[in-house]
Motif scaffolding. Sequence first.
Motif, mmCIF file in Angstrom:
data_model
loop_
_atom_site.group_PDB
_atom_site.id
_atom_site.type_symbol
_atom_site.label_atom_id
_atom_site.label_comp_id
_atom_site.label_asym_id
_atom_site.label_seq_id
_atom_site.Cartn_x
_atom_site.Cartn_y
_atom_site.Cartn_z
ATOM 1 N N ALA A 1 0.850 -1.190 0.000
ATOM 2 C CA ALA A 1 0.000 0.000 0.000
ATOM 3 C C ALA A 1 0.882 1.236 0.000
ATOM 4 C CB ALA A 1 -0.934 0.012 1.213
ATOM 5 N N TYR A 2 0.353 2.300 -0.550
ATOM 6 C CA TYR A 2 1.045 3.585 -0.495
ATOM 7 C C TYR A 2 0.005 4.691 -0.439
ATOM 8 C CZ TYR A 2 0.167 3.829 -5.595
ATOM 9 O OH TYR A 2 -0.399 3.840 -6.846
ATOM 10 N N GLY A 3 0.410 5.833 0.071
ATOM 11 C CA GLY A 3 -0.552 6.916 0.168
ATOM 12 C C GLY A 3 0.089 8.225 0.562
ATOM 13 N N ARG A 4 -0.756 9.235 0.607
ATOM 14 C CA ARG A 4 -0.322 10.570 0.961
ATOM 15 C C ARG A 4 -1.536 11.305 1.538
ATOM 16 N NH1 ARG A 4 2.816 11.775 -3.504
ATOM 17 N NH2 ARG A 4 1.078 12.605 -4.716
ATOM 18 N N GLY A 5 -1.335 12.018 2.628
ATOM 19 C CA GLY A 5 -2.423 12.791 3.210
ATOM 20 C C GLY A 5 -3.348 11.987 4.092
ATOM 21 N N MET A 6 -3.215 10.680 4.089
ATOM 22 C CA MET A 6 -3.980 9.783 4.954
ATOM 23 C C MET A 6 -2.992 8.978 5.791
ATOM 24 S SD MET A 6 -6.862 8.324 2.257
ATOM 25 C CE MET A 6 -7.418 7.081 3.446
ATOM 26 N N SER A 7 -3.218 8.905 7.088
ATOM 27 C CA SER A 7 -2.315 8.168 7.950
ATOM 28 C C SER A 7 -2.439 6.672 7.714
ATOM 29 C CB SER A 7 -2.624 8.463 9.423
ATOM 30 O OG SER A 7 -1.856 7.635 10.279
ATOM 31 N N ALA A 8 -1.297 5.998 7.657
ATOM 32 C CA ALA A 8 -1.310 4.546 7.481
ATOM 33 C C ALA A 8 -1.637 3.827 8.782
ATOM 34 C CB ALA A 8 0.053 4.077 6.972
ATOM 35 N N TYR A 9 -1.468 4.505 9.907
ATOM 36 C CA TYR A 9 -1.569 3.829 11.197
ATOM 37 C C TYR A 9 -2.986 3.382 11.539
ATOM 38 C CZ TYR A 9 3.242 5.060 12.213
ATOM 39 O OH TYR A 9 4.607 5.154 12.176
ATOM 40 N N GLY A 10 -3.982 4.009 10.983
ATOM 41 C CA GLY A 10 -5.350 3.630 11.298
ATOM 42 C C GLY A 10 -6.020 2.779 10.244
ATOM 43 N N LEU A 11 -5.252 2.291 9.272
ATOM 44 C CA LEU A 11 -5.845 1.545 8.170
ATOM 45 C C LEU A 11 -6.091 0.084 8.530
ATOM 46 C CD1 LEU A 11 -3.765 2.827 5.103
ATOM 47 C CD2 LEU A 11 -5.900 3.743 6.042
ATOM 48 N N GLY A 12 -7.054 -0.509 7.853
ATOM 49 C CA GLY A 12 -7.296 -1.933 7.937
ATOM 50 C C GLY A 12 -7.616 -2.437 6.546
ATOM 51 N N PHE A 13 -7.290 -3.695 6.265
ATOM 52 C CA PHE A 13 -7.499 -4.264 4.936
ATOM 53 C C PHE A 13 -8.481 -5.427 5.009
ATOM 54 C CE2 PHE A 13 -3.087 -2.760 5.297
ATOM 55 C CZ PHE A 13 -3.107 -1.751 4.341
ATOM 56 N N SER A 14 -9.224 -5.598 3.942
ATOM 57 C CA SER A 14 -10.151 -6.733 3.877
ATOM 58 C C SER A 14 -10.357 -7.127 2.425
ATOM 59 C CB SER A 14 -11.495 -6.394 4.522
ATOM 60 O OG SER A 14 -12.152 -5.351 3.831
ATOM 61 N N VAL A 15 -10.796 -8.372 2.219
ATOM 62 C CA VAL A 15 -11.097 -8.847 0.875
ATOM 63 C C VAL A 15 -12.224 -8.015 0.275
ATOM 64 C CG1 VAL A 15 -12.078 -10.774 -0.432
ATOM 65 C CG2 VAL A 15 -10.315 -11.208 1.265
ATOM 66 N N VAL A 16 -12.065 -7.653 -0.974
ATOM 67 C CA VAL A 16 -13.123 -6.935 -1.690
ATOM 68 C C VAL A 16 -14.176 -7.961 -2.119
ATOM 69 C CG1 VAL A 16 -13.678 -5.530 -3.701
ATOM 70 C CG2 VAL A 16 -11.501 -5.181 -2.489
ATOM 71 N N LYS A 17 -15.363 -7.823 -1.606
ATOM 72 C CA LYS A 17 -16.413 -8.797 -1.900
ATOM 73 C C LYS A 17 -16.937 -8.669 -3.324
ATOM 74 C CE LYS A 17 -17.884 -9.114 2.927
ATOM 75 N NZ LYS A 17 -18.990 -8.893 3.898
ATOM 76 N N ASP A 18 -17.001 -7.436 -3.830
ATOM 77 C CA ASP A 18 -17.499 -7.215 -5.190
ATOM 78 C C ASP A 18 -16.644 -6.134 -5.839
ATOM 79 O OD1 ASP A 18 -18.838 -6.834 -7.546
ATOM 80 O OD2 ASP A 18 -20.760 -6.238 -6.644
ATOM 81 N N ILE A 19 -15.671 -6.554 -6.648
ATOM 82 C CA ILE A 19 -14.725 -5.589 -7.239
ATOM 83 C C ILE A 19 -15.422 -4.628 -8.177
ATOM 84 C CG2 ILE A 19 -14.113 -7.046 -9.210
ATOM 85 C CD1 ILE A 19 -11.717 -4.850 -7.095
ATOM 86 N N THR A 20 -16.575 -4.975 -8.715
ATOM 87 C CA THR A 20 -17.282 -4.065 -9.634
ATOM 88 C C THR A 20 -17.744 -2.805 -8.926
ATOM 89 O OG1 THR A 20 -19.432 -5.136 -9.286
ATOM 90 C CG2 THR A 20 -18.048 -5.997 -11.061
ATOM 91 N N GLU A 21 -17.851 -2.842 -7.603
ATOM 92 C CA GLU A 21 -18.267 -1.654 -6.860
ATOM 93 C C GLU A 21 -17.194 -0.568 -6.903
ATOM 94 O OE1 GLU A 21 -19.329 -2.877 -2.951
ATOM 95 O OE2 GLU A 21 -21.185 -3.871 -3.590
ATOM 96 N N TYR A 22 -15.958 -0.955 -7.246
ATOM 97 C CA TYR A 22 -14.870 0.031 -7.371
ATOM 98 C C TYR A 22 -14.892 0.687 -8.751
ATOM 99 C CZ TYR A 22 -12.222 -1.092 -3.108
ATOM 100 O OH TYR A 22 -11.791 -1.231 -1.807
ATOM 101 N N ASP A 23 -15.669 0.174 -9.654
ATOM 102 C CA ASP A 23 -15.621 0.617 -11.050
ATOM 103 C C ASP A 23 -16.634 1.724 -11.303
ATOM 104 O OD1 ASP A 23 -14.505 0.507 -13.580
ATOM 105 O OD2 ASP A 23 -16.047 -0.836 -14.333
ATOM 106 N N GLY A 24 -16.833 2.598 -10.264
ATOM 107 C CA GLY A 24 -17.745 3.733 -10.295
ATOM 108 C C GLY A 24 -18.288 4.027 -11.627
#
Length: 215
Positions: A192-215
């Motif tokens: 993972a990588y990012g900017r402007g958002m703290s990494a310390y509070g993140l959590g990861f999980s399996v994406v149940k439906d990847i099509t939901e990311y395809d706005g």
Amino acid sequence: METTSPTPTDEVSADVGRKVDGYLLAAFPWYGLDEAFTGPRWLMQVGAAADGTVEHGATGHGHEPTIRAEIGKDEDRFAVVVTVASRPVRRSADGTGTLEATSVSTAAWLAGSGLLARTWPSQMDRALRNDWLDQQTMLAWELADDLDGESWSELTLPVDGVPMPFRYRESEYGWVLAGSSGDGPAGVHIGAYGRGMSAYGLGFSVVKDITEYDG
């Protein structure tokens, strides 16, 4: 590191067909930020081996980053999660050689180079950016190959609700981390990588439906 070059797979263009189509071809689960994150989600692109096998891809969260001369603005807040298939050493598609195994270092490399690709130091002339990017990309490769080195620290974050160890580092351009989802047939490496958002509070999980990311 088990990979042998900074480009272990070829990126599949998002301009051909729907962007989500490449993600649907993967034989492994995709990861993103868990439900605690309520902001925008979007797709980036997948990387595939020469035989078309999807090897990795990334899901975005927050504001979609753009390459620009000034970084660190309030709207430049994002976290990208890279999922890498866990692969042992294996024969190439044409049977003439072998493909190297993937590892946490692979995820660290993809995350580090991804952050660099969306970074443009404000003090740098446009004509010099390619040279800077080449230099920094090689440095990211070397850092990914030395996850036990002093450039990295330890960070524990939840993956599917289970605390998992990650390697973490910060730079003036953002942060990068890498770890794994755990053992099992569906295990993958997570970067993972990012900017402007703290990494310390993140959590990861399996994406149940990847099509939901395809706005």
